[in-house]
Scaffold this active site. Structure first.
Site, mmCIF file in Angstrom:
data_model
loop_
_atom_site.group_PDB
_atom_site.id
_atom_site.type_symbol
_atom_site.label_atom_id
_atom_site.label_comp_id
_atom_site.label_asym_id
_atom_site.label_seq_id
_atom_site.Cartn_x
_atom_site.Cartn_y
_atom_site.Cartn_z
ATOM 1 N N CYS A 135 -0.647 -10.140 -0.595
ATOM 2 C CA CYS A 135 -1.157 -10.869 -1.221
ATOM 3 C C CYS A 135 -0.447 -12.408 -1.725
ATOM 4 C CB CYS A 135 -1.135 -10.588 -2.442
ATOM 5 S SG CYS A 135 -1.595 -8.979 -2.913
ATOM 6 N N SER A 173 -7.385 2.393 -6.612
ATOM 7 C CA SER A 173 -8.555 1.566 -6.370
ATOM 8 C C SER A 173 -8.417 2.324 -4.870
ATOM 9 C CB SER A 173 -7.288 -0.043 -5.353
ATOM 10 O OG SER A 173 -7.911 -0.764 -4.432
ATOM 11 N N HIS A 200 -8.917 1.011 -1.037
ATOM 12 C CA HIS A 200 -8.865 1.076 0.164
ATOM 13 C C HIS A 200 -7.088 0.879 -0.070
ATOM 14 C CE1 HIS A 200 -6.783 -3.063 -0.336
ATOM 15 N NE2 HIS A 200 -7.707 -3.149 -1.599
ATOM 16 N N GLN A 205 -0.879 1.806 -6.576
ATOM 17 C CA GLN A 205 -0.016 2.068 -5.258
ATOM 18 C C GLN A 205 0.817 3.849 -5.570
ATOM 19 O OE1 GLN A 205 1.142 1.051 -2.569
ATOM 20 N NE2 GLN A 205 0.057 -1.162 -2.815
ATOM 21 N N GLY A 248 -8.938 -3.266 -7.263
ATOM 22 C CA GLY A 248 -7.701 -2.564 -8.351
ATOM 23 C C GLY A 248 -8.041 -4.226 -9.109
ATOM 24 N N ASN A 288 4.715 -2.484 -5.289
ATOM 25 C CA ASN A 288 3.324 -1.833 -4.143
ATOM 26 C C ASN A 288 4.956 -2.708 -3.287
ATOM 27 O OD1 ASN A 288 3.739 -4.282 -5.969
ATOM 28 N ND2 ASN A 288 2.645 -5.595 -4.401
HETATM 29 C C1 LIG Z 1 -3.360 -3.799 -3.532
HETATM 30 C C2 LIG Z 1 -2.946 -3.810 -5.101
HETATM 31 C C3 LIG Z 1 -4.159 -3.992 -6.192
HETATM 32 C C4 LIG Z 1 -5.583 -4.751 -5.648
HETATM 33 O O1 LIG Z 1 -6.256 -4.163 -5.824
HETATM 34 P P1 LIG Z 1 -7.280 -4.443 -4.596
HETATM 35 O O2 LIG Z 1 -8.389 -2.673 -4.350
HETATM 36 O O3 LIG Z 1 -7.051 -4.839 -3.216
HETATM 37 O O4 LIG Z 1 -8.139 -6.051 -4.926
HETATM 38 C C5 LIG Z 1 -3.868 -4.481 -7.619
HETATM 39 N N1 LIG Z 1 -2.838 -3.645 -8.059
HETATM 40 C C6 LIG Z 1 -1.334 -2.878 -6.794
HETATM 41 C C7 LIG Z 1 -0.109 -2.453 -7.276
HETATM 42 C C8 LIG Z 1 -1.574 -3.035 -5.770
HETATM 43 O O5 LIG Z 1 -1.102 -3.111 -4.701
#
Ligand SMILES: *Cc1c(COP(=O)(O)O)cnc(C)c1O
Length: 394
Positions: A326, A199, A201, A179, A71, A151
């Site tokens: 984060c 994304s 995961h 999300q 993401g 998120n």
């Molecule tokens: C987790 C997340 C990301 C980052 O995605 P990654 O695959 O972990 O780099 C970006 N935006 C939101 C809203 C997220 O929750």
């Protein structure tokens, strides 16, 4: 020890079906999709099938999907790629104050390098007003970037309305849907989205893989140059096991979305209402009902610190978060909660529980049994709480 995982907005376990299919792309089907021989053709075909699976979940055409390392890279590609492509047209970018750091920091980087940035505020529920976006639009606005669902507090944004506005003004519209993917329906056509980040995961797929949807005809400049993979938008040999797993996770998410949501809404409301009933001086953060993600609970518990709550929960095997994964480790309160108007002191005592497919009612009961005891113990040690009790008695 008992372990209860309630941090699915940080990451999810890989679905066993997803893990199984990924494995074959490590050990058996290891061809490079750019190779002309049979090994390569086999993986090339699988790559295109995965692209199709991702596209289908968001109502896109498969050629509009560019795979990335996640993401964060997709957000960077969308924002930096648009800024670079359109810098002669204009230098104004609009975003919101509750974005993920992958968006906020990228916009701020551009601001330091000659772009103008307008950061739209949110209301007390964490929702952006379409009117505020309208007022911020200038003749030199080239990009609006707003997340679909937050998120930290699970607030769902009026994306279709902002998309309509962007379209009317000919402004590129990027949406971070990391999300919301697999939790609520997404359709890039109905929402008038030009660029959309997803994304793997966060939807029971692997880490280190994601994608950017790029509407046909929208131009972005690549960040990574090389062999010209992904229609020249993202060079580098494709992360095949990751991409295959992500595609499968999208397919499963599409099939399970309605059931997952129904189940999680029930657990969410049980947990949220249970906390409010059992603990005094609690505030629910974010919207209630339809404007909230099915899996998000966020509460501020006064007279305690979020970090202490997290550690105490962790000692009982309960995994929660103080906001976003984060920013944990830093002592700054969440920029999202501050943006919603919470004062520092209250934002500090905040907890996020994010539910997933495997959570059970019994696990929620366990949290509801343990959390009030933890809060009571921590409050006993709080001088502020002491004052509250005494002023109540006098
Ligand atoms: C987790 C997340 C990301 C980052 O995605 P990654 O695959 O972990 O780099 C970006 N935006 C939101 C809203 C997220 O929750």
């Amino acid at each position: 020890m008992r372990r209860v995982y309630l941090d699915h907005s940080a990451t999810t376990p890989v679905d066993p079906e997803v893990a199984a299919i990924m494995m074959t792309y490590y050990t058996e089907k290891y061809g490079n999709p750019s190779s002309v021989h049979g090994f390569g053709r086999e993986t090339k075909q699988a790559l295109e099938q995965a692209r199709n699976q991702v596209a289908e979940l968001i109502g896109a055409a498969s050629r509009e999907i560019t795979f990335t390392s996640g993401g964060t890279e997709a957000d960077n590609l969308a924002i930096l790629g648009t800024a670079e492509a359109l810098r002669k047209k204009g230098k104004h970018i609009i975003t919101s104050c509750i974005e993920h750091h992958a968006v906020l920091e990228t916009c701020e980087y551009l601001e330091k390098n000659g772009f103008d940035l307008t950061v739209i505020p949110v209301d007390e529920e964490g929702i952006i007003s379409v009117d505020e976006v309208r007022k911020a639009i200038r003749p030199d606005t080239i990009l609006i970037t707003v997340m679909h669902a937050n998120n930290e507090v699970g607030s769902i944004q009026p994306i279709a309305e902002i998309g309509k506005l962007a379209k009317e003004h000919g402004i590129v519209f990027h949406v971070d849907a990391v999300q919301s993917l697999g939790k609520i329906p997404i359709n890039v056509e109905e929402m008038n989205v030009d660029l959309l980040t997803v994304s793997g995961h966060k939807i029971y797929g692997p880490k280190g893989v994601g994608a950017l949807y790029v509407r046909k005809g929208v131009r972005i400049v690549p960040l990574i140059h090389g062999g010209g993979q992904e229609r020249k938008r993202r060079s580098g040999t494709e992360n095949m096991p990751g991409i295959i797993g992500f595609g499968k996770a999208c397919e499963l998410a599409g099939q399970r979305m309605a059931d997952d949501a129904k189940k999680q809404i029930k657990l969410r409301d049980k947990l949220m209402n249970g906390i409010v009933e059992r603990i005094e001086y609690v505030k629910v953060n974010g919207p209630v009902g339809e404007k909230r993600l099915p899996n998000n609970v966020n509460v501020s518990i006064r007279y305690v610190e979020g970090e202490s709550l997290l550690l105490s929960l962790d000692m009982l095997g309960i995994a929660a978060s103080s906001g976003s994964a984060c920013t944990s480790g830093s002592l700054d309160p969440s920029h999202v909660l501050l943006g919603m108007g919470l004062i520092h002191e209250i934002a500090h005592g905040s907890l996020r529980f994010s539910l997933g497919r495997q959570n059970t009612e019994e696990e929620i009961d366990y949290v509801l049994e343990q959390l009030p005891k933890i809060v009571e113990r921590l409050r006993m040690m709080s001088p502020l709480y002491d004052q509250v009790i005494h002023s109540k008695q006098s």
